[in-house]
Design a protein around this motif. Structure first.
Motif, PDB file in Angstrom:
ATOM      1  N   UNK A  73      54.755  61.342 -26.471  1.00  0.00           N
ATOM      2  CA  UNK A  73      53.612  60.775 -25.748  1.00  0.00           C
ATOM      3  C   UNK A  73      53.272  61.505 -24.444  1.00  0.00           C
ATOM      4  N   UNK A  74      54.244  61.847 -23.605  1.00  0.00           N
ATOM      5  CA  UNK A  74      53.874  62.524 -22.348  1.00  0.00           C
ATOM      6  C   UNK A  74      53.318  63.939 -22.551  1.00  0.00           C
ATOM      7  N   UNK A  75      53.512  64.497 -23.742  1.00  0.00           N
ATOM      8  CA  UNK A  75      53.185  65.895 -23.980  1.00  0.00           C
ATOM      9  C   UNK A  75      51.926  66.112 -24.815  1.00  0.00           C
ATOM     10  N   UNK A  76      51.288  65.062 -25.250  1.00  0.00           N
ATOM     11  CA  UNK A  76      50.161  65.208 -26.174  1.00  0.00           C
ATOM     12  C   UNK A  76      49.053  66.073 -25.571  1.00  0.00           C
ATOM     13  N   UNK A  77      48.602  65.743 -24.372  1.00  0.00           N
ATOM     14  CA  UNK A  77      47.477  66.482 -23.789  1.00  0.00           C
ATOM     15  C   UNK A  77      47.859  67.915 -23.444  1.00  0.00           C
ATOM     16  N   UNK A  78      49.040  68.097 -22.862  1.00  0.00           N
ATOM     17  CA  UNK A  78      49.451  69.464 -22.511  1.00  0.00           C
ATOM     18  C   UNK A  78      49.686  70.295 -23.769  1.00  0.00           C
ATOM     19  N   UNK A  79      50.181  69.667 -24.815  1.00  0.00           N
ATOM     20  CA  UNK A  79      50.419  70.401 -26.058  1.00  0.00           C
ATOM     21  C   UNK A  79      49.107  70.788 -26.721  1.00  0.00           C
ATOM     22  N   UNK A  80      48.140  69.911 -26.677  1.00  0.00           N
ATOM     23  CA  UNK A  80      46.821  70.262 -27.214  1.00  0.00           C
ATOM     24  C   UNK A  80      46.221  71.438 -26.453  1.00  0.00           C
ATOM     25  N   UNK A  81      46.430  71.477 -25.146  1.00  0.00           N
ATOM     26  CA  UNK A  81      45.961  72.607 -24.352  1.00  0.00           C
ATOM     27  C   UNK A  81      46.680  73.895 -24.768  1.00  0.00           C
ATOM     28  N   UNK A  82      48.002  73.839 -24.931  1.00  0.00           N
ATOM     29  CA  UNK A  82      48.761  75.028 -25.338  1.00  0.00           C
ATOM     30  C   UNK A  82      48.369  75.477 -26.747  1.00  0.00           C
ATOM     31  N   UNK A  83      48.139  74.539 -27.630  1.00  0.00           N
ATOM     32  CA  UNK A  83      47.689  74.873 -28.985  1.00  0.00           C
ATOM     33  C   UNK A  83      46.331  75.569 -28.917  1.00  0.00           C
ATOM     34  N   UNK A  84      45.423  74.996 -28.144  1.00  0.00           N
ATOM     35  CA  UNK A  84      44.097  75.592 -28.002  1.00  0.00           C
ATOM     36  C   UNK A  84      44.152  76.993 -27.416  1.00  0.00           C
ATOM     37  N   UNK A  85      44.981  77.192 -26.407  1.00  0.00           N
ATOM     38  CA  UNK A  85      45.129  78.522 -25.813  1.00  0.00           C
ATOM     39  C   UNK A  85      45.686  79.526 -26.817  1.00  0.00           C
ATOM     40  N   UNK A  86      46.670  79.104 -27.594  1.00  0.00           N
ATOM     41  CA  UNK A  86      47.262  80.003 -28.593  1.00  0.00           C
ATOM     42  C   UNK A  86      46.237  80.373 -29.664  1.00  0.00           C
ATOM     43  N   UNK A  87      45.502  79.393 -30.146  1.00  0.00           N
ATOM     44  CA  UNK A  87      44.478  79.654 -31.161  1.00  0.00           C
ATOM     45  C   UNK A  87      43.439  80.628 -30.607  1.00  0.00           C
ATOM     46  N   UNK A  88      42.996  80.387 -29.389  1.00  0.00           N
ATOM     47  CA  UNK A  88      41.990  81.244 -28.768  1.00  0.00           C
ATOM     48  C   UNK A  88      42.519  82.673 -28.589  1.00  0.00           C
ATOM     49  N   UNK A  89      43.749  82.812 -28.111  1.00  0.00           N
ATOM     50  CA  UNK A  89      44.321  84.149 -27.888  1.00  0.00           C
ATOM     51  C   UNK A  89      44.471  84.911 -29.203  1.00  0.00           C
ATOM     52  N   UNK A  90      44.957  84.243 -30.229  1.00  0.00           N
ATOM     53  CA  UNK A  90      45.116  84.895 -31.535  1.00  0.00           C
ATOM     54  C   UNK A  90      43.755  85.254 -32.112  1.00  0.00           C
ATOM     55  N   UNK A  91      42.815  84.361 -31.979  1.00  0.00           N
ATOM     56  CA  UNK A  91      41.460  84.624 -32.485  1.00  0.00           C
ATOM     57  C   UNK A  91      40.838  85.832 -31.784  1.00  0.00           C
ATOM     58  N   UNK A  92      41.067  85.947 -30.479  1.00  0.00           N
ATOM     59  CA  UNK A  92      40.555  87.106 -29.748  1.00  0.00           C
ATOM     60  C   UNK A  92      41.175  88.412 -30.255  1.00  0.00           C
ATOM     61  N   UNK A  93      42.464  88.379 -30.564  1.00  0.00           N
ATOM     62  CA  UNK A  93      43.108  89.582 -31.118  1.00  0.00           C
ATOM     63  C   UNK A  93      42.499  89.949 -32.464  1.00  0.00           C
ATOM     64  N   UNK A  94      42.222  88.963 -33.280  1.00  0.00           N
ATOM     65  CA  UNK A  94      41.634  89.231 -34.587  1.00  0.00           C
ATOM     66  C   UNK A  94      40.210  89.752 -34.429  1.00  0.00           C
ATOM     67  N   UNK A  95      39.441  89.129 -33.548  1.00  0.00           N
ATOM     68  CA  UNK A  95      38.042  89.531 -33.355  1.00  0.00           C
ATOM     69  C   UNK A  95      37.928  90.915 -32.731  1.00  0.00           C
ATOM     70  N   UNK A  96      38.989  91.373 -32.090  1.00  0.00           N
ATOM     71  CA  UNK A  96      38.966  92.702 -31.476  1.00  0.00           C
ATOM     72  C   UNK A  96      38.725  93.771 -32.544  1.00  0.00           C
ATOM     73  N   UNK A  97      39.160  93.487 -33.754  1.00  0.00           N
ATOM     74  CA  UNK A  97      38.911  94.409 -34.859  1.00  0.00           C
ATOM     75  C   UNK A  97      37.476  94.267 -35.277  1.00  0.00           C
TER      76      UNK A  97
END
Length: 182
Positions: free
Chosen positions: A158-182
């Motif tokens: 419960x204490x980690x839901x919002x922070x974890x969603x933020x970390x998940x979103x950041x990871x998805x965005x960073x990986x997506x940027x690496x893929x889009x670089x191609x």
């Protein structure tokens, strides 16, 4: 360069063994540093480790998994690289489930990332959310052995839901940027 869907993002950019070793070591270093930057909660401190697990496993594939596995092994043999130290006694820690959950999650993320990746943010999201589910399931089940399932959910999720969603979103965005670089 055309993006190939049957290899990891790391393989898209680097094929030499020297660079793979460097990325492997970088993964261990990132996990170690991210464990030391924490916000103390009881019984589970909040760190940036899960972001690092999501990112290295999704971007480096099996190299990211091997980094995560090696990080946990190095901590268990006594290097003080976990959030609260290290050593074999950590296995009996209430938070150890999150560590072995990170190993399983990085394996799943690396496997599915290699097999499913194209330029779809939906697939990246599905893979990273699956990894998060694995980490928290393992962590809460292990923690429940110490404080019971209801308290484990209250203290370990419960204490980690919002922070974890933020970390998940950041990871998805960073990986997506690496893929889009191609």
């Amino acid at each position: 360069m055309k993006f190939r869907t049957n290899i990891s993002i790391l393989d898209q950019y680097s094929s030499s063994n020297i660079s793979k070793i460097a990325f492997f070591l970088l993964g261990i270093i990132l996990l170690s540093v991210s464990s030391k930057v924490s916000i103390p909660f009881y019984p589970v401190p909040m760190t940036f480790q899960t972001f690092v697990v999501y990112f290295i496993a999704a971007s480096m594939g099996m190299i990211g998994f091997y980094s995560t596995l090696s990080y946990v092994i190095l901590g268990l043999i006594g290097l003080p690289i976990f959030a609260a130290g290290g050593g074999i006694g950590y296995v009996m820690s209430p938070t150890f489930g999150f560590l072995y959950g990170m190993i399983l999650a990085s394996l799943a993320i690396a496997y599915f990332s290699k097999a499913l990746f194209n330029k779809s943010i939906l697939k990246i999201s599905l893979v990273v959310f699956t990894g998060a589910l694995i980490i928290f399931t393992c962590g809460i089940i292990h923690l429940a052995g110490f404080i019971g399932i209801e308290k484990a959910i209250i203290a370990g999720l419960m204490p980690f839901i919002y922070s974890e969603l933020l970390k998940i979103g950041l990871a998805i965005f960073a990986v997506y940027l690496l893929i889009k670089k191609n």
